[in-house]
Enzyme design. Structure first.
Site, PDB file in Angstrom:
ATOM      1  N   TRP A  14      47.775  39.872  38.551  1.00  0.00           N
ATOM      2  CA  TRP A  14      49.298  39.338  38.283  1.00  0.00           C
ATOM      3  C   TRP A  14      49.577  38.224  37.575  1.00  0.00           C
ATOM      4  O   TRP A  14      50.112  37.210  37.821  1.00  0.00           O
ATOM      5  CB  TRP A  14      49.743  39.168  40.221  1.00  0.00           C
ATOM      6  CG  TRP A  14      49.811  40.094  41.150  1.00  0.00           C
ATOM      7  CD1 TRP A  14      49.035  41.140  41.132  1.00  0.00           C
ATOM      8  CD2 TRP A  14      50.674  39.967  42.250  1.00  0.00           C
ATOM      9  NE1 TRP A  14      49.425  41.855  42.250  1.00  0.00           N
ATOM     10  CE2 TRP A  14      50.197  41.093  43.080  1.00  0.00           C
ATOM     11  CE3 TRP A  14      51.413  39.103  42.696  1.00  0.00           C
ATOM     12  CZ2 TRP A  14      51.004  41.276  44.094  1.00  0.00           C
ATOM     13  CZ3 TRP A  14      52.241  39.502  44.092  1.00  0.00           C
ATOM     14  CH2 TRP A  14      51.869  40.514  44.690  1.00  0.00           C
ATOM     15  N   THR A  37      40.140  43.370  36.574  1.00  0.00           N
ATOM     16  CA  THR A  37      41.327  43.588  37.278  1.00  0.00           C
ATOM     17  C   THR A  37      41.056  43.722  38.717  1.00  0.00           C
ATOM     18  O   THR A  37      40.060  44.458  38.959  1.00  0.00           O
ATOM     19  CB  THR A  37      42.238  44.659  36.650  1.00  0.00           C
ATOM     20  OG1 THR A  37      43.524  44.891  37.525  1.00  0.00           O
ATOM     21  CG2 THR A  37      41.651  45.950  36.557  1.00  0.00           C
ATOM     22  N   ASP A  38      42.131  43.245  39.432  1.00  0.00           N
ATOM     23  CA  ASP A  38      42.300  43.770  40.948  1.00  0.00           C
ATOM     24  C   ASP A  38      42.496  45.339  41.203  1.00  0.00           C
ATOM     25  O   ASP A  38      42.009  45.686  42.358  1.00  0.00           O
ATOM     26  CB  ASP A  38      43.279  43.048  41.654  1.00  0.00           C
ATOM     27  CG  ASP A  38      44.750  43.240  41.051  1.00  0.00           C
ATOM     28  OD1 ASP A  38      44.856  43.142  39.710  1.00  0.00           O
ATOM     29  OD2 ASP A  38      45.534  43.784  41.907  1.00  0.00           O
ATOM     30  N   THR A  54      46.675  48.674  29.211  1.00  0.00           N
ATOM     31  CA  THR A  54      47.302  47.973  30.320  1.00  0.00           C
ATOM     32  C   THR A  54      48.469  48.685  30.817  1.00  0.00           C
ATOM     33  O   THR A  54      49.176  48.508  31.705  1.00  0.00           O
ATOM     34  CB  THR A  54      47.525  46.665  30.035  1.00  0.00           C
ATOM     35  OG1 THR A  54      48.502  46.583  28.857  1.00  0.00           O
ATOM     36  CG2 THR A  54      46.343  45.853  29.811  1.00  0.00           C
ATOM     37  N   GLY A  93      47.691  39.971  22.729  1.00  0.00           N
ATOM     38  CA  GLY A  93      48.174  40.068  23.998  1.00  0.00           C
ATOM     39  C   GLY A  93      48.215  38.806  24.499  1.00  0.00           C
ATOM     40  O   GLY A  93      48.223  37.771  24.276  1.00  0.00           O
ATOM     41  N   ALA A 103      42.736  45.704  26.446  1.00  0.00           N
ATOM     42  CA  ALA A 103      42.750  46.571  27.133  1.00  0.00           C
ATOM     43  C   ALA A 103      43.916  47.591  27.101  1.00  0.00           C
ATOM     44  O   ALA A 103      44.874  47.291  26.470  1.00  0.00           O
ATOM     45  CB  ALA A 103      42.692  45.871  28.571  1.00  0.00           C
ATOM     46  N   TYR A 129      44.170  53.737  35.652  1.00  0.00           N
ATOM     47  CA  TYR A 129      43.784  52.434  35.052  1.00  0.00           C
ATOM     48  C   TYR A 129      42.661  51.807  35.800  1.00  0.00           C
ATOM     49  O   TYR A 129      41.815  51.049  35.299  1.00  0.00           O
ATOM     50  CB  TYR A 129      45.412  51.660  35.113  1.00  0.00           C
ATOM     51  CG  TYR A 129      44.894  50.212  34.766  1.00  0.00           C
ATOM     52  CD1 TYR A 129      44.732  49.812  33.433  1.00  0.00           C
ATOM     53  CD2 TYR A 129      45.080  49.271  35.747  1.00  0.00           C
ATOM     54  CE1 TYR A 129      44.516  48.381  33.279  1.00  0.00           C
ATOM     55  CE2 TYR A 129      44.884  48.141  35.466  1.00  0.00           C
ATOM     56  CZ  TYR A 129      44.566  47.460  34.204  1.00  0.00           C
ATOM     57  OH  TYR A 129      44.456  46.121  33.944  1.00  0.00           O
TER      58      TYR A 129
END
Length: 300
Positions: A151, A101-102, A62, A11, A60, A125
């Site tokens: 991001w 993650t956000d 994603t 990744g 992950a 997600y």
């Protein structure tokens, strides 16, 4: 020197991390072909085999939009797998650094999200990533780091926003980009440096959840404008003449995305002793490297 097990080597973050981690110790890097987190029955055996002191989970599911129709798979990879990984780390006496993650936040507030804020994810997600966080905390309460970011872009990988904008900007005169989603663009090299710093600190970095992004705030529209400005300054010929700002409702997607994804990074800034670079500075460095790579490929 540490024995480090890195998951997700193929990744964007994993590929960037690998050479940096090799300065810290002996690194075993595994991709999906060697360990698939959806197959949780394999995890304990793999961890026992390598006996790492530190595990870094950069793997992950994603595909944010596809997760809406593949919820079970996303849950196995993002939720169940990290829990099993944390339990296996506990059995080996290892630490686990887990990337999150956000998207665990709903994006409804207008100030940066702190680590302890209510989450309330809007998408499959986001919910599965939150489940992974909760499973890690439960199985390895005193020896985990959860690092939330947002991001992320870099020269590695295929699907990040910067590379997409460069490609489209070379062929299209007009582009439409969402203006009402706000966050902090994060160069994967800076994120990798933060991961390495946490691993190097070891026991001096308290277990818990941390936020890391580049400094500064932008909308996707702002980010696109900056990409084209920096690319032109570096000499890349672009076809794009107009970038139209649009609301999210004009670009519907299967998964709902948080409108405000800015993460409060004061906790990790205090720990590391310095703030993250501003996103525009890091974008400039990344684009210089990326455009040089593109030029070499054209010249071959």
């Amino acid at each position: 020197m540490s024995r480090i097990l890195l998951l997700g080597k193929g990744g964007q973050l994993g590929a960037t991390l690998l050479p940096h981690l090799q300065t810290l110790g002996t690194v075993t890097a595994l991709g999906r072909d060697q360990l698939e987190l959806s197959q949780s029955d394999q995890i304990a055996a793999v961890v026992a085999d390598y006996q790492p002191e530190v595990i870094i989970n950069a793997a992950a599911y994603t595909a944010v939009d596809r997760a809406e129709t593949e919820a079970e798979l996303a849950q196995r990879v993002n939720g169940d797998g990290p829990g099993k990984l944390a339990a296996s780390a506990a059995a080996q006496g290892a630490r686990l650094l887990h990337i999150s993650t956000d998207y665990v936040f709903n994006g409804h507030q207008g100030q940066p999200w702190q680590e302890g804020d209510d989450t309330q994810p809007l998408s499959v997600y986001g919910r599965t990533k939150l489940a992974g966080e909760q499973a890690v905390r439960a199985a390895l309460p005193e020896a985990h780091w959860i690092l939330r970011t947002a991001w992320v872009y870099g020269t590695q990988g295929q699907g990040n926003f910067v590379k997409t904008m460069v490609r489209l900007g070379q062929t299209r005169k007009t582009l439409r980009v969402v203006q009402d989603q706000v966050g902090s663009p994060t160069w994967v090299e800076d994120l990798a440096a933060a991961v390495v710093a946490l691993v190097r600190l070891g026991d001096r970095a308290p277990a818990g959840t941390y936020h890391y992004t580049n400094s500064g705030v932008a909308s996707w529209y702002d980010f696109a404008i900056a990409i084209f400005e920096e690319a032109r300054a570096l000499g890349l010929p672009l076809a794009v003449q107009t970038v139209q700002p649009i609301p999210t409702c004009d670009y519907p997607t299967p998964a709902h995305r948080p409108a405000y994804s800015v993460l409060d990074c004061q906790k990790i800034t205090a720990l590391l002793g310095h703030p993250a670079p501003h996103w525009r500075e890091s974008l400039r460095i990344m684009l210089k490297d990326y455009l040089q790579t593109l030029a070499k490929e054209v010249g071959q």
